[in-house]
Design a protein around this motif. Structure first.
Motif, PDB file in Angstrom:
ATOM      1  N   GLY A  31      48.033  54.151  36.296  1.00 57.64           N
ATOM      2  CA  GLY A  31      48.967  53.051  36.520  1.00 57.64           C
ATOM      3  C   GLY A  31      48.303  51.761  36.935  1.00 57.64           C
ATOM      4  O   GLY A  31      48.891  50.974  37.693  1.00 57.64           O
ATOM      5  N   LEU A  32      47.088  51.513  36.454  1.00 58.95           N
ATOM      6  CA  LEU A  32      46.371  50.294  36.830  1.00 58.95           C
ATOM      7  C   LEU A  32      46.941  49.085  36.098  1.00 58.95           C
ATOM      8  O   LEU A  32      47.439  49.190  34.975  1.00 58.95           O
ATOM      9  CB  LEU A  32      44.876  50.439  36.501  1.00 58.95           C
ATOM     10  N   THR A  33      46.831  47.908  36.728  1.00 53.58           N
ATOM     11  CA  THR A  33      47.348  46.678  36.135  1.00 53.58           C
ATOM     12  C   THR A  33      46.248  45.624  36.103  1.00 53.58           C
ATOM     13  O   THR A  33      45.550  45.412  37.109  1.00 53.58           O
ATOM     14  CB  THR A  33      48.534  46.136  36.952  1.00 53.58           C
ATOM     15  N   LEU A  34      46.097  44.961  34.980  1.00 54.21           N
ATOM     16  CA  LEU A  34      45.117  43.882  34.864  1.00 54.21           C
ATOM     17  C   LEU A  34      45.745  42.586  35.371  1.00 54.21           C
ATOM     18  O   LEU A  34      46.784  42.148  34.887  1.00 54.21           O
ATOM     19  CB  LEU A  34      44.671  43.713  33.408  1.00 54.21           C
ATOM     20  N   LEU A  35      45.105  41.948  36.348  1.00 52.90           N
ATOM     21  CA  LEU A  35      45.603  40.693  36.917  1.00 52.90           C
ATOM     22  C   LEU A  35      44.932  39.468  36.302  1.00 52.90           C
ATOM     23  O   LEU A  35      45.543  38.403  36.219  1.00 52.90           O
ATOM     24  CB  LEU A  35      45.366  40.676  38.432  1.00 52.90           C
ATOM     25  N   ALA A  36      43.677  39.593  35.880  1.00 57.50           N
ATOM     26  CA  ALA A  36      42.940  38.463  35.297  1.00 57.50           C
ATOM     27  C   ALA A  36      41.678  39.002  34.642  1.00 57.50           C
ATOM     28  O   ALA A  36      41.302  40.164  34.831  1.00 57.50           O
ATOM     29  CB  ALA A  36      42.589  37.432  36.371  1.00 57.50           C
ATOM     30  N   GLY A  37      40.998  38.129  33.886  1.00 59.64           N
ATOM     31  CA  GLY A  37      39.716  38.501  33.287  1.00 59.64           C
ATOM     32  C   GLY A  37      39.838  39.353  32.054  1.00 59.64           C
ATOM     33  O   GLY A  37      38.978  40.213  31.806  1.00 59.64           O
TER      34      GLY A  37
END
Length: 509
Positions: free
Chosen positions: A15-21
């Motif tokens: 359940g990981l979420t990418l915030l930036a990059g």
């Protein structure tokens, strides 16, 4: 191949979420590491997903941007922050920096344990581990097939570089010179960047440190067997060489350096034995020429340099008793800089024979900044004993005038005298009667005189230092006065005798 950031985020159970990059989603993750220390980037060895509860994240925008840049420079693959933990609000500047670098910034949902992420990375790396083991075995096989001679050094470095797909350089952290005389110099852009920092811890603050210099990733790591040997790695492609394999490569290079130094020590012992016999007059000219030539030093055009580990003035005493030990590696330093030599440790001084054309700055660099060096005039083997006297005289001048280096008959005078001939004449005039007397007696007058002067002319201190009765000391000093015809109560007498002792001890060390 190792799992990518995109592949890890795609695993639904996490359940990981990418915030930036997002531009860094193809970064390969070699390992997942948890840390909440303030300087998070110092624990990066290259390719890690760094996970934190947020205690490592600065509260201000400037600090957050600096953290992102330092992680990127150190080679981190991504940064993951646990939500609903201790992280301060993530600033717009921080998110923009992660996009610019790019450094993937990942949010870990609460209460997912970090170990679940680490396990996913580890399970996906099983094939990578197998590849690492095979590459490590090949690295050690290169050491097995390398010769022990120093001539095989650069061949080993090049074969390791090919295996790792990187350019390798082994240098001295203090000066950035190649550690081996056949070694390659570091690229100009690194020399320009590091030259102001050479000799400082900041050049390599820990054993394994990634840097980003002028757009390139550069790794500096210690060679474990040699204190000042630094391995510099410039990867030629992505992904970078595996951190574990690099550590094994550094060990292999360290072991090879130890083999080379061991072979040099055998030659060093032979050189010391030769110089001892030559300086004592036990060898003929023809034999000295032959043996000195074997050490690649020209027998008709060499310098004799005498070195002391401290540049202070005054005679040798307890503070200089370990000078020889502190100068024990000078012969290796000279070899590393391509200077053939033969050296001998004697009476807390190091005497080194080198070709006449060796620059002064090379000798100073190899001896160390705190050393004092006296250099003879150019000499031939027939005059090696005179060269020794000249170098000792020059050393006395260097120490008395607080110079790092002095050449015989070229530097400032020593105690008002300009040559060892003048010094010898003065010693003979003042101390000669004592030496003549002691040839048929117990040799205690010179020792008593030296101790008396070093003890501020205290009868009691002198008696205590020599384990003798006070009256015995008084008798000996009266005897010195009788032999020399000098009044021992006169300050001028004390000054002359002290002066002569300094010269005698320097010339005969």
């Amino acid at each position: 191949m190792a799992i990518t950031v995109a592949e890890l985020i795609a695993e639904p159970q996490l359940g990981l979420t990418l915030l930036a990059g997002s531009a860094g989603l193809d970064n390969r993750i070699t390992w997942a590491h948890t840390s909440d220390l303030p300087r998070l980037w110092e624990w990066v060895t290259g390719g890690e997903l760094m996970m934190t509860n947020g205690l490592s994240i600065p509260a201000d925008a400037q600090g957050q941007v600096a953290l992102a840049e330092a992680l990127m420079d150190s080679g981190a693959s991504a940064l993951a922050i646990g939500e609903k933990m201790h992280a301060p609000p993530l600033t717009t500047e921080f998110l923009e920096a992660c996009n610019r670098l790019p450094l993937p910034l990942v949010s870990i949902p609460y209460p997912l344990p970090f170990i679940a992420i680490a396990r996913s990375v580890a399970e996906s790396s099983l094939l990578e581990e197998s590849r690492r083991l095979r590459q490590t075995a090949r690295v050690y096989d290169l050491l097995r097939t390398a010769g022990a001679s120093e001539d095989h050094w650069q061949s080993l470095v090049q074969r390791l570089a090919t295996e790792l797909d990187a350019d390798l350089f082994v240098v001295d952290r203090r000066c950035l010179h190649p550690w081996h005389p056949d070694g390659k110099a570091i690229p100009v852009f690194l020399a320009e960047e590091w030259a102001p920092l050479s000799g400082q811890v900041s050049l390599a603050g820990k054993n394994f440190q990634w840097h980003r210099i002028r757009g390139r990733h550069v790794l500096t790591m210690d060679i474990p067997t040699h204190a000042n040997a630094l391995l510099v790695v410039l990867p030629n492609s992505e992904p970078h060489p595996d951190a574990v394999v690099l550590l094994h490569a550094a060990t292999v290079l360290g072991l090879q350096l130890s083999r080379i130094v061991l072979s040099l020590e055998g030659r060093h012992r032979l050189a010391g034995e030769f110089l001892l016999q030559a300086m004592d007059g036990r060898l003929g000219v023809a034999e000295m020429e032959s043996r000195l030539t074997a050490f690649e030093v020209p027998p008709q055009g060499f310098l004799l340099a005498s070195m002391a580990a401290d540049a202070g003035d005054g005679p040798a005493d307890a503070s200089t008793a370990n000078d020889g030990d502190r100068l024990a590696n000078v012969h290796i330093e000279l070899w590393r800089h391509g200077v053939p030599s033969a050296s001998l440790k004697r009476n807390n001084r190091l005497h080194v024979v080198v070709p006449a054309g060796v620059p002064d700055d090379v000798l100073v660099h190899c001896a160390g900044a705190d050393a004092a060096i006296g250099i003879s005039a150019p000499a031939a083997v027939a005059n090696i004993q005179r060269a020794l006297q000249e170098s000792l005289w020059a050393l006395g001048s260097a120490r008395a005038n607080k110079l790092g280096l002095a050449r015989y008959a070229e530097g400032p005078s020593w105690l008002g005298l300009t040559s060892f001939e003048e010094g010898t004449a003065l010693v003979r005039r003042l101390l000669g009667p004592i030496f003549d007397y002691e040839q048929g007696q117990e040799g205690d007058l010179i020792v008593t005189l030296r101790t008396y002067l070093d003890s501020q002319r205290s009868w009691q201190k002198t008696a205590s230092a020599l384990f003798a009765h006070r009256q015995t000391i008084i008798y000996r000093m009266r005897k010195i006065g009788e032999l020399t015809g000098l009044d021992m109560a006169e300050t001028s007498t004390v000054a002359q005798l002290w002066f002569a002792l300094q010269i005698h001890e320097a010339i005969h060390q």
